[in-house]
Motif scaffolding. Structure first.
Motif: not given
Lengths: 614, 211
Positions: A464-465, A449-451, A556-560, A575-579
């Motif tokens: 977006q990612f 939830r925090d993320l 994907c969830a685990a990856f994120l 965030i976007i650049t990192f992902l």
């Protein structure tokens, strides 16, 4: 409802990859045990490197050591396997999974109510006080739910329930397949008995005591543990190859379910081409029919090409043009894809597929998806020592023209089979992808939830990612070797037995058709999975237990969430650049395996969250 | 310093393989690669430049060109202050597509959006390739629609920075407060991000740098 059924499914998934499911020989199941231990250890200590805490003081290790001891005792004293071994992962995952599972069973409250489940799971691996207690309560119920073939090898029903293991295996089969597999269990278990005898005499298997010592002495450095693990993984790979041989060779009908279960955890390179073709449903399980089918399918493909490129068929210029542009920029960093012969093959495969699937047509990203098949099938023609060179060698240097044509045809059919499973991703509007992205955001909202909140406050939108993650099955995020390992698991997750498409597939592998017919056939089998999935998930309650798409969302969830600690401190731009450029360049197979295991665990835990996904 | 940094949200649109990503790569990293993987969805990049006294930070959404992905485009241009509509001067079809994008932007995007029409792959002409889109034709379109117009080569770097500088000059400099006000309702606002100075891609460049 979700939890129970999911646990059952996990059992079904697991019992093959676990030591006692189908009664593998003791020696090999010993490795299996070790690798499952290692895997769960890796999972439970996922955060430890970050926090620099030492493993040795970790409660998990003690628990593991205990389980290990029990397991060893068990295996030496009884010829049949006890689920006790299996319980290792429960303890090793600490209170995390066991107690959280309880939470989710007892109250309908989702995980997020447990005040960030994620940290205790990830960032505090040692917090396992209540391990297993929650699950043992339900054990009776569990084992009653199991397939008949379980009862053939399990004699103790009162053991704790396995919750987390090293991943699992593919979907339960249709009743038909289940029946056939349970029929087959009898001979297998008799061989097991023999193997067990065998193994108990050669019990001084070096790995187990070593690992146990490592775990108990508390003195070994992490480096030593790592080294041992590597050695063990090598040994286990050899044994895995033998195990695959056992499934594949000298069989009239290959046990698909068994194959899926074992393949989920990775396929040895030499066996990968044939196993992939089986998993995706291209090669029939009936080995006697394989040769004729290959011949027919390859011919069909080339007839299809002849037809498409004949004069009576007018070229679809925009499609051809688009593919022509994209082929040279497919995997531009891999030399293999720069060879003209390869580009020619890719161009033909993509064009024929696009023409035959007008509802979708060629969509960028499909060009990525065919390449793991292509280069894996090439390795079939390389000596074992050169398999790793496949990305460097010009296929024309070691293949005849007709061999290359065969590789091309096989790739075409396997790509077709794969895309059948994810049809909605590429049709107009790409509803499949949009839905997956939405599911991903809902899942992250529950798991972390925090993320999720941070993303909201930074106005980061999942699409977006994550659009690319779905469109290319994360292929752009990883190196090719990692992707191929990931596909071992993904192809094991493909559902062969989706009701109506099963009919289509059966006819696909059925009696020969005239070469002009398949275009419509392919199209039919192409559309059917999507219509059934939309139509009625209730009509096919358990048959469509899991789909590749669903599992992929969990991956994907685990990856994120793996990057959660870093992302939480970043602003929108970072965030976007990192992902877009996640630091996965140096990822090894073990990294991807951990990711897949995490995804698998979450899929089991959050089964209820997915009930409306269909 | 904070008050003198202006963010410009910019989106690139255009047919597949006209060189959108290459233009951005040239602008952001001064780099070029012959075979760039097709963009899927959209890619986000940033770059800072000095225009006069002002530091301008471009926040660039580079969208995928294939028709199938076109439904995503509104999400990216809806809040943009500037757009590059790119075509390939050797591909007439891509110029037709560019017209469509210009039309769609005028209809759907925010009113004051600054649009630059960009004909890319100038290097191909210089190397003996055949031009298929006349410069006059594009200039005419630009004049009618009120667009900036450039012909560029992402490969050689020719004119690429000029496009962005041209846009930067055309967008009125505002104080962050005003900017945030005007853009309320944006999905991607940057009133906090403007203050951040870390992790910019590459060094701050000065105006007119045409490296």
């Amino acid at each position: 409802m979700g939890v129970r059924s999911s646990s059952k499914e996990m059992h079904q998934k697991d019992h093959g990859s676990s030591p006692y499911g189908y009664g593998y020989s003791l020696a090999s199941s010993g490795t299996n045990l070790v690798s499952s231990l290692m895997k769960s250890w890796r999972i439970s200590s996922a955060s430890s490197p970050k926090s620099n805490s030492s493993y040795t003081g970790d409660g998990n290790f003690d628990a593991m050591a205990k389980q290990q001891t029990t397991a060893i005792k068990n295996s030496s004293s009884s010829s049949s396997y006890s689920p006790l071994k299996y319980s290792t992962p429960i303890s090793s995952s600490g209170g995390g999974s066991a107690s959280s599972r309880r939470t989710s069973t007892d109250s309908s409250k989702p995980y997020t109510s447990a005040n960030k489940y994620n940290p205790s799971y990830y960032r505090d691996s040692g917090g396992g006080s209540g391990s297993g207690s929650g699950s043992s309560r339900k054990s009776d119920k569990y084992f009653k739910d199991l397939d008949e073939d379980w009862s053939a090898v399990i004699d103790d029903y009162n053991m704790p329930i396995p919750i987390i293991t090293n991943g699992g295996v593919a979907s339960p089969a249709t009743p038909k397949v289940t029946r056939s597999s349970s029929v087959k269990t009898t001979p297998t278990s008799s061989t097991t008995a023999m193997a067990n005898q065998n193994a108990s005499s050669t019990f001084s298997y070096p790995q187990l005591p070593q690992l146990q010592k490592t775990l108990t002495t508390d003195l070994r450095s992490q480096l030593e543990v790592e080294n041992e693990r590597e050695a063990q993984e090598l040994t286990s790979m050899l044994q895995r190859m033998a195990k695959f041989d056992c499934i594949l060779k000298n069989k009239h009908i290959i046990n698909q379910q068994e194959l899926r279960q074992i393949s989920w955890n990775g396929i040895p390179k030499p066996q990968r081409p044939v196993v992939w073709k089986l998993l995706i449903g291209y090669l029939p399980a009936n080995t006697k029919r394989q040769e004729s089918l290959l011949k027919r399918k390859r011919q069909e493909y080339h007839d299809g090409l002849d037809h498409v490129f004949s004069e009576q068929h007018s070229r679809d210029v925009p499609t051809w043009h688009q593919i022509e542009i994209d082929v040279p920029r497919t995997n531009p960093h891999i030399p293999l894809y720069q060879f003209k012969s390869v580009q020619r093959s890719l161009q033909r495969i993509l064009y024929l597929w696009a023409i035959r699937h007008p509802a979708s047509g060629y969509v960028q990203g499909i060009n990525d998806l065919l390449t793991p098949f292509f280069q894996t099938f090439l390795t079939e023609y390389l000596p074992q020592s050169q398999i790793d060179d496949v990305e460097k060698l010009d296929p024309e240097s070691y293949l005849t023209e007709s061999q290359l044509n065969d590789v091309e045809a096989d790739t075409f059919w396997c790509l077709t089979k794969l895309l059948e499973q994810i049809t909605d991703n590429y049709i107009h509007g790409q509803p499949g992808i949009l839905k997956q992205v939405k599911n991903l955001s809902q899942l992250v909202k529950r798991i972390d939830r925090d993320l999720f909140n941070h993303f909201q406050s930074e106005q980061v939108e999942f699409i977006q990612f994550a659009f690319r993650w779905m469109n290319c099955l994360l292929m752009r995020e990883f190196q090719m070797s990692t992707v191929i390992r990931m596909w071992d698991t993904y192809l094991s997750e493909t559902s062969l037995e989706t009701s109506s498409s099963a009919a289509a597939m059966m006819s696909d592998t059925g009696p020969p058709r005239t070469p002009t017919e398949p275009a419509s056939m392919t199209f039919q089998s192409f559309t059917s999975p999507s219509t059934t999935s939309k139509g009625s998930s209730e009509d096919l309650p358990r048959l469509r237990r899991s789909s590749l798409n669903e599992f992929h969302v969990f991956v994907c969830a685990a990856f994120l969430i793996r990057w959660s600690d870093q992302l939480i401190d970043m602003d929108f731009q970072n965030i976007i650049t990192f992902l877009q450029n996640p630091p996965t360049r140096n990822w090894k197979e073990t990294d991807i395996e951990m990711l897949l295991s995490e995804a698998y665990i979450w899929q089991s835990l959050y089964k209820d969250a997915t009930s409306h996904w269909q | 310093m904070n008050s003198s940094v202006t963010s410009i949200k910019l989106v690139l649109l255009g047919e597949a393989a006209v060189g959108k990503s290459s233009i951005v790569l040239r602008f952001v990293s001064n780099d070029f690669s012959e075979n760039k993987e097709p963009t899927i969805g959209a890619a986000f990049l940033t770059q800072r430049v000095n225009i006069g006294e002002q530091t301008v930070k471009f926040e660039i959404w580079d969208t995928a060109g294939q028709e199938r992905f076109a439904s995503l485009a509104p999400m990216y241009y809806r809040n943009a202050q500037a757009a590059l509509v790119v075509y390939d001067i050797t591909k007439p079809q891509s110029f037709i597509k560019a017209r469509h994008w210009v039309k769609e932007l005028h209809e759907q995007a925010s009113k004051g959006i600054v649009i630059a029409l960009v004909g890319n792959k100038l290097d191909m002409i210089e190397n003996g390739g055949e031009r298929k889109v006349a410069k006059e034709e594009a200039e005419k379109l630009a004049e009618e629609e009120g667009l900036l117009f450039f012909e560029t080569s992402a490969k050689s770097g020719e004119n690429v920075n000029e496009v962005f500088l041209g846009i930067g000059e055309k967008i009125p400099i505002k104080k962050p407060g005003e900017q945030a006000n005007e853009q309320s309702g944006l999905r991607i606002t940057d009133d906090q991000r403007v203050d951040l100075t870390n992790s910019v891609n590459g060094p701050v460049r000065s105006a007119g740098c045409n490296c």
